[in-house]
Design a protein around this motif. Sequence first.
Motif, short mmCIF file in Angstrom:
data_model
loop_
_atom_site.label_atom_id
_atom_site.label_comp_id
_atom_site.label_asym_id
_atom_site.label_seq_id
_atom_site.Cartn_x
_atom_site.Cartn_y
_atom_site.Cartn_z
N ILE A 1 -14.50 34.74 -17.69
CA ILE A 1 -13.39 35.39 -18.41
C ILE A 1 -12.92 34.52 -19.57
O ILE A 1 -12.78 34.99 -20.70
CB ILE A 1 -12.22 35.71 -17.45
CG1 ILE A 1 -12.63 36.82 -16.48
CG2 ILE A 1 -10.97 36.10 -18.23
CD1 ILE A 1 -11.64 37.05 -15.34
N SER A 2 -12.70 33.23 -19.29
CA SER A 2 -12.21 32.34 -20.36
C SER A 2 -13.24 32.20 -21.47
O SER A 2 -12.88 32.17 -22.65
CB SER A 2 -11.81 30.97 -19.80
OG SER A 2 -12.92 30.28 -19.32
N ASP A 3 -14.52 32.15 -21.12
CA ASP A 3 -15.56 32.09 -22.15
C ASP A 3 -15.59 33.37 -22.98
O ASP A 3 -15.74 33.33 -24.20
CB ASP A 3 -16.93 31.84 -21.53
CG ASP A 3 -17.11 30.42 -21.03
OD1 ASP A 3 -16.27 29.55 -21.37
OD2 ASP A 3 -18.08 30.17 -20.29
N GLY A 4 -15.45 34.52 -22.31
CA GLY A 4 -15.43 35.80 -23.02
C GLY A 4 -14.25 35.92 -23.96
O GLY A 4 -14.39 36.34 -25.12
N VAL A 5 -13.07 35.54 -23.46
CA VAL A 5 -11.87 35.60 -24.28
C VAL A 5 -12.00 34.64 -25.46
O VAL A 5 -11.69 35.00 -26.61
CB VAL A 5 -10.60 35.27 -23.45
CG1 VAL A 5 -9.38 35.07 -24.34
CG2 VAL A 5 -10.35 36.37 -22.43
N THR A 6 -12.47 33.43 -25.20
CA THR A 6 -12.64 32.44 -26.27
C THR A 6 -13.64 32.91 -27.31
O THR A 6 -13.42 32.76 -28.52
CB THR A 6 -13.08 31.08 -25.67
OG1 THR A 6 -12.10 30.66 -24.73
CG2 THR A 6 -13.24 30.03 -26.74
N LYS A 7 -14.73 33.51 -26.84
CA LYS A 7 -15.75 34.02 -27.77
C LYS A 7 -15.17 35.12 -28.65
O LYS A 7 -15.37 35.13 -29.86
CB LYS A 7 -16.96 34.53 -26.99
CG LYS A 7 -18.09 34.98 -27.86
CD LYS A 7 -19.29 35.41 -27.02
CE LYS A 7 -20.43 35.85 -27.91
NZ LYS A 7 -21.61 36.25 -27.15
N PHE A 8 -14.43 36.06 -28.03
CA PHE A 8 -13.84 37.15 -28.81
C PHE A 8 -12.79 36.65 -29.77
O PHE A 8 -12.75 37.06 -30.94
CB PHE A 8 -13.25 38.22 -27.87
CG PHE A 8 -12.51 39.30 -28.60
CD1 PHE A 8 -13.18 40.18 -29.44
CD2 PHE A 8 -11.13 39.42 -28.47
CE1 PHE A 8 -12.49 41.17 -30.14
CE2 PHE A 8 -10.44 40.41 -29.16
CZ PHE A 8 -11.13 41.28 -29.99
N THR A 9 -11.90 35.76 -29.31
CA THR A 9 -10.82 35.30 -30.18
C THR A 9 -11.33 34.41 -31.31
O THR A 9 -10.62 34.20 -32.29
CB THR A 9 -9.74 34.54 -29.38
OG1 THR A 9 -10.32 33.44 -28.70
CG2 THR A 9 -9.06 35.48 -28.40
N SER B 1 -13.80 35.27 -33.17
CA SER B 1 -14.63 36.15 -34.00
C SER B 1 -13.82 36.73 -35.16
O SER B 1 -12.59 36.79 -35.13
CB SER B 1 -15.18 37.29 -33.15
OG SER B 1 -14.15 38.20 -32.78
N MET B 2 -14.54 37.21 -36.15
CA MET B 2 -13.88 37.85 -37.29
C MET B 2 -13.29 39.21 -36.89
O MET B 2 -12.31 39.65 -37.49
CB MET B 2 -14.88 38.03 -38.45
CG MET B 2 -15.19 36.71 -39.16
SD MET B 2 -13.71 35.82 -39.72
CE MET B 2 -13.09 36.92 -40.97
#
Length: 185
Positions: free
Chosen positions: A45-53, A55-56
């Motif tokens: 979850i934290s990796d997914g949130v970090t990846k999305f946040t 992003s452009m």
Amino acid sequence: MAEERDSGVFRGTEGHMAEIVERNIQALLKRRKTEEHNRTVSERISDGVTKFTGSMLFVGLHLLLFGIWVVWNLGWLGLPPFDESFVVLAMFASVEAIFLSTFVLISQNRMNIQADKRADLDLQVSLLAEHEITRLVTLVTAIAKKLDIAEAHDPEIDELARDVQPEKVMDTMEHQQARMEKDKR
């Protein structure tokens, strides 16, 4: 000069990759895949949130949402404002920043653990290589002495033939660092 592709690795007279290198690459990729698979739900979850946040798309969505919020509450759309002082917007942004920074820190902590593991592996490989080279120096020196080669009696070779003690190297590095910091003052 025959050039061919063998199992995805370029092989030819130039650019030949040793099979051990290919094996090591495969082993490291397998290890990464296993570590990726073994992540906990919270890490995913934290990796997914970090990846999305990071992003452009995230930036674009925020520009759009905050832009609409500001334009709406300035009265430019002819709609009744719901946050004239922008206090709710500030609170929303602050709470979001708290959670996003926490997710980023969780991801960074996991990446630091991985980096530490890689650094430990690198150190172990380097120490092994140093030990092997030391043994080779000893063996080649013995052969050179047997063949009565003058360079075999170079005093520097005796120093090179001694095993490095990593704890003494670390102590010396720390001592030199402390001395440099003291000299700066």
